[in-house]
Design a protein around this motif. Structure first.
Motif, PDB file in Angstrom:
ATOM      1  N   THR A 115      65.648  16.482 -24.287  1.00  0.00           N
ATOM      2  CA  THR A 115      64.533  17.070 -23.554  1.00  0.00           C
ATOM      3  C   THR A 115      65.054  18.110 -22.576  1.00  0.00           C
ATOM      4  N   PHE A 116      64.160  18.966 -22.110  1.00  0.00           N
ATOM      5  CA  PHE A 116      64.513  19.941 -21.079  1.00  0.00           C
ATOM      6  C   PHE A 116      63.247  20.326 -20.333  1.00  0.00           C
ATOM      7  N   ALA A 117      63.427  20.956 -19.202  1.00  0.00           N
ATOM      8  CA  ALA A 117      62.303  21.432 -18.392  1.00  0.00           C
ATOM      9  C   ALA A 117      62.607  22.838 -17.896  1.00  0.00           C
ATOM     10  N   ILE A 118      61.571  23.661 -17.844  1.00  0.00           N
ATOM     11  CA  ILE A 118      61.696  25.039 -17.363  1.00  0.00           C
ATOM     12  C   ILE A 118      60.643  25.255 -16.283  1.00  0.00           C
ATOM     13  N   ALA A 119      61.061  25.709 -15.124  1.00  0.00           N
ATOM     14  CA  ALA A 119      60.137  26.015 -14.035  1.00  0.00           C
ATOM     15  C   ALA A 119      59.877  27.519 -14.035  1.00  0.00           C
ATOM     16  N   PRO A 120      58.705  27.971 -14.483  1.00  0.00           N
ATOM     17  CA  PRO A 120      58.426  29.413 -14.508  1.00  0.00           C
ATOM     18  C   PRO A 120      58.488  30.026 -13.111  1.00  0.00           C
ATOM     19  N   ARG A 121      59.039  31.210 -13.050  1.00  0.00           N
ATOM     20  CA  ARG A 121      59.041  31.977 -11.806  1.00  0.00           C
ATOM     21  C   ARG A 121      57.976  33.050 -11.939  1.00  0.00           C
ATOM     22  N   GLY A 122      56.862  32.839 -11.247  1.00  0.00           N
ATOM     23  CA  GLY A 122      55.713  33.711 -11.419  1.00  0.00           C
ATOM     24  C   GLY A 122      54.701  33.081 -12.357  1.00  0.00           C
ATOM     25  N   ALA A 123      53.563  33.734 -12.502  1.00  0.00           N
ATOM     26  CA  ALA A 123      52.468  33.192 -13.310  1.00  0.00           C
ATOM     27  C   ALA A 123      52.861  33.087 -14.775  1.00  0.00           C
ATOM     28  N   PHE A 124      52.541  31.938 -15.360  1.00  0.00           N
ATOM     29  CA  PHE A 124      52.781  31.730 -16.785  1.00  0.00           C
ATOM     30  C   PHE A 124      51.807  30.690 -17.312  1.00  0.00           C
ATOM     31  N   SER A 125      51.229  30.951 -18.474  1.00  0.00           N
ATOM     32  CA  SER A 125      50.334  30.004 -19.128  1.00  0.00           C
ATOM     33  C   SER A 125      50.794  29.767 -20.557  1.00  0.00           C
ATOM     34  N   LEU A 126      51.166  28.529 -20.869  1.00  0.00           N
ATOM     35  CA  LEU A 126      51.534  28.189 -22.243  1.00  0.00           C
ATOM     36  C   LEU A 126      50.323  28.308 -23.158  1.00  0.00           C
ATOM     37  N   GLU A 127      49.148  27.965 -22.658  1.00  0.00           N
ATOM     38  CA  GLU A 127      47.931  28.116 -23.461  1.00  0.00           C
ATOM     39  C   GLU A 127      47.745  29.562 -23.891  1.00  0.00           C
ATOM     40  N   ALA A 128      47.987  30.502 -22.984  1.00  0.00           N
ATOM     41  CA  ALA A 128      47.854  31.913 -23.334  1.00  0.00           C
ATOM     42  C   ALA A 128      48.861  32.296 -24.416  1.00  0.00           C
ATOM     43  N   SER A 129      50.074  31.747 -24.342  1.00  0.00           N
ATOM     44  CA  SER A 129      51.084  32.004 -25.367  1.00  0.00           C
ATOM     45  C   SER A 129      50.626  31.471 -26.716  1.00  0.00           C
ATOM     46  N   ILE A 130      50.042  30.279 -26.721  1.00  0.00           N
ATOM     47  CA  ILE A 130      49.571  29.678 -27.965  1.00  0.00           C
ATOM     48  C   ILE A 130      48.459  30.520 -28.581  1.00  0.00           C
ATOM     49  N   ARG A 131      47.507  30.948 -27.742  1.00  0.00           N
ATOM     50  CA  ARG A 131      46.407  31.781 -28.257  1.00  0.00           C
ATOM     51  C   ARG A 131      46.946  33.080 -28.841  1.00  0.00           C
ATOM     52  N   PHE A 132      47.960  33.653 -28.188  1.00  0.00           N
ATOM     53  CA  PHE A 132      48.557  34.877 -28.712  1.00  0.00           C
ATOM     54  C   PHE A 132      49.183  34.623 -30.085  1.00  0.00           C
ATOM     55  N   LEU A 133      49.941  33.555 -30.208  1.00  0.00           N
ATOM     56  CA  LEU A 133      50.625  33.263 -31.471  1.00  0.00           C
ATOM     57  C   LEU A 133      49.644  33.004 -32.609  1.00  0.00           C
ATOM     58  N   GLU A 134      48.498  32.413 -32.286  1.00  0.00           N
ATOM     59  CA  GLU A 134      47.510  32.131 -33.332  1.00  0.00           C
ATOM     60  C   GLU A 134      46.942  33.413 -33.938  1.00  0.00           C
ATOM     61  N   GLY A 135      47.048  34.528 -33.212  1.00  0.00           N
ATOM     62  CA  GLY A 135      46.581  35.797 -33.746  1.00  0.00           C
ATOM     63  C   GLY A 135      47.695  36.756 -34.087  1.00  0.00           C
ATOM     64  N   PHE A 136      48.926  36.240 -34.192  1.00  0.00           N
ATOM     65  CA  PHE A 136      50.103  37.075 -34.422  1.00  0.00           C
ATOM     66  C   PHE A 136      50.581  36.860 -35.855  1.00  0.00           C
ATOM     67  N   PRO A 137      50.244  37.775 -36.804  1.00  0.00           N
ATOM     68  CA  PRO A 137      50.528  37.556 -38.223  1.00  0.00           C
ATOM     69  C   PRO A 137      51.971  37.199 -38.573  1.00  0.00           C
ATOM     70  N   PRO A 138      52.998  37.796 -37.920  1.00  0.00           N
ATOM     71  CA  PRO A 138      54.364  37.438 -38.325  1.00  0.00           C
ATOM     72  C   PRO A 138      54.699  35.963 -38.178  1.00  0.00           C
ATOM     73  N   VAL A 139      53.957  35.242 -37.338  1.00  0.00           N
ATOM     74  CA  VAL A 139      54.260  33.827 -37.097  1.00  0.00           C
ATOM     75  C   VAL A 139      53.340  32.909 -37.892  1.00  0.00           C
ATOM     76  N   THR A 140      52.088  33.342 -38.134  1.00  0.00           N
ATOM     77  CA  THR A 140      51.076  32.517 -38.800  1.00  0.00           C
ATOM     78  C   THR A 140      51.063  31.107 -38.208  1.00  0.00           C
ATOM     79  N   TYR A 141      50.916  31.059 -36.882  1.00  0.00           N
ATOM     80  CA  TYR A 141      51.016  29.784 -36.179  1.00  0.00           C
ATOM     81  C   TYR A 141      49.671  29.086 -36.088  1.00  0.00           C
ATOM     82  N   GLU A 142      49.691  27.768 -36.343  1.00  0.00           N
ATOM     83  CA  GLU A 142      48.523  26.930 -36.141  1.00  0.00           C
ATOM     84  C   GLU A 142      48.895  25.851 -35.139  1.00  0.00           C
ATOM     85  N   ALA A 143      48.168  25.802 -34.031  1.00  0.00           N
ATOM     86  CA  ALA A 143      48.499  24.863 -32.959  1.00  0.00           C
ATOM     87  C   ALA A 143      48.036  23.456 -33.316  1.00  0.00           C
ATOM     88  N   PRO A 144      48.911  22.437 -33.142  1.00  0.00           N
ATOM     89  CA  PRO A 144      48.500  21.060 -33.378  1.00  0.00           C
ATOM     90  C   PRO A 144      47.530  20.571 -32.316  1.00  0.00           C
TER      91      PRO A 144
END
Length: 332
Positions: A15-44
């Motif tokens: 396991t590991f932990a990362i403390a973001p420095r400044g504003a960060f949203s993992l949800e926003a990253s997930i939404r971006f990936l779901e619309g990013f064709p090179p990854v074709t990501y589907e969130a569980p």
């Protein structure tokens, strides 16, 4: 025996932990990936990011499962909210990992999510969003969104080769087919996640529907360069930008456009507005209400206000532009 083996494969290796420095949203990253064709990501799940990738340098295939802790995650939907909750990751692999390998996984995840950069000067008080109202509006529209990079410089380079002269959706199908046929699956939370093939596997590529003979040869040459570790993301970022771009252009099939993509979206260079990106010029023209796409000089002048986060501002403007186009198409 099989069930015990599957249980062992599904168990986290660290396991590991990362403390973001400044504003960060993992949800926003997930939404971006779901619309990013090179990854074709589907969130569980809406707040969990699970994926598999080849670890740079060793090219061991690993999987990770990421979550962002705290109420800040819900706050990502409120403009100006603090979305900097700690990101916690679990690592999955076929075998136990060394401490150095776990550290390398964490470092690669940081780069993928742009968490290796202190972002307080981007959306914080007195930051880029305050200096440039257009970027400020884009930040409020997509709070906590940072660039989400390809899993490695190598995967970005492969995409650059695969996607040349074909539609992104077609290229995405080919890339996924390569992952399915040559990649190594990793069980992440009990679900098989297919990684893009590591260099040793891609070097064996002989033919694939949707790839020309020239592209197959270029992908094999890329795999050989990656196996030799001719490049790595950290070293590319450490070089003067012009030198890094020139070195990437020594790869077969990589020109100025592809070199910029690899450096910015593969190695994660945070501070460059790509001059060879037509879509960026359209996004800038739309956001700044210009009569025409900006010239090189205009783009350099406008983007100077985004430093040292020009790549980040570029992503926001492109995302905003694509959202507006999608909304316009839906309204017809």
């Amino acid at each position: 025996m099989t069930e015990e083996h599957d249980d062992a494969r599904s168990a986290p290796r660290g396991t590991f932990a990362i403390a973001p420095r400044g504003a960060f949203s993992l949800e926003a990253s997930i939404r971006f990936l779901e619309g990013f064709p090179p990854v074709t990501y589907e969130a569980p799940a809406a707040r969990t990011l699970d994926f598999a990738f080849a670890l740079e340098e060793s090219w061991l295939t690993v999987g990770v499962s990421l979550e962002q802790m705290g109420a800040e995650q819900a706050g990502a939907r409120r403009p100006g909210a603090d979305v900097s909750g700690e990101v916690r990751g679990r690592v999955f692999a076929e075998r136990a990992l060394k401490r150095s390998e776990l550290s390398a996984v964490r470092a690669q995840v940081e780069r993928i999510l742009s968490l290796d950069i202190d972002g307080t000067g981007f959306a914080g008080p007195g930051g880029v969003g305050d200096r440039d109202p257009v970027i400020g509006a884009a930040q409020r529209r997509h709070p906590g969104l940072r660039p989400v990079c390809f899993w490695s410089w190598y995967e970005a380079a492969a995409w650059a080769i695969i996607s040349q002269r074909v539609r992104r959706t077609q290229a995405a199908v080919v890339k996924q087919r390569l992952a399915d046929e040559l990649g190594t699956p990793v069980l992440v939370n009990g679900v098989a996640r297919q990684a893009f093939p590591a260099p040793a596997a891609l070097a064996r590529l002989e033919w694939m529907p949707g790839l020309t003979v020239a592209k197959v040869e270029r992908l094999r040459a890329l795999a050989d360069a990656a196996r030799r570790n001719d490049f790595d993301s950290a070293s590319l970022r450490a070089l003067p930008r012009d030198e890094a771009l020139r070195s990437l252009e020594t790869l077969a099939g990589v020109g100025p456009f592809s070199a910029e993509l690899i450096l910015l979206r593969g190695a994660g260079d945070p501070d460059w507005a790509p001059l060879n990106e037509t879509h960026l010029r359209l996004a800038v023209a739309d956001a700044y209400e210009l009569d025409a796409p900006p010239s090189d000089e205009q783009l350099a002048e406008i983007s100077a206000a985004w430093a040292p986060f020009r790549t980040w501002a570029t992503l926001l403007l492109r995302t905003q532009h694509e959202d507006d186009l999608a909304d316009s198409d839906a309204a017809r």
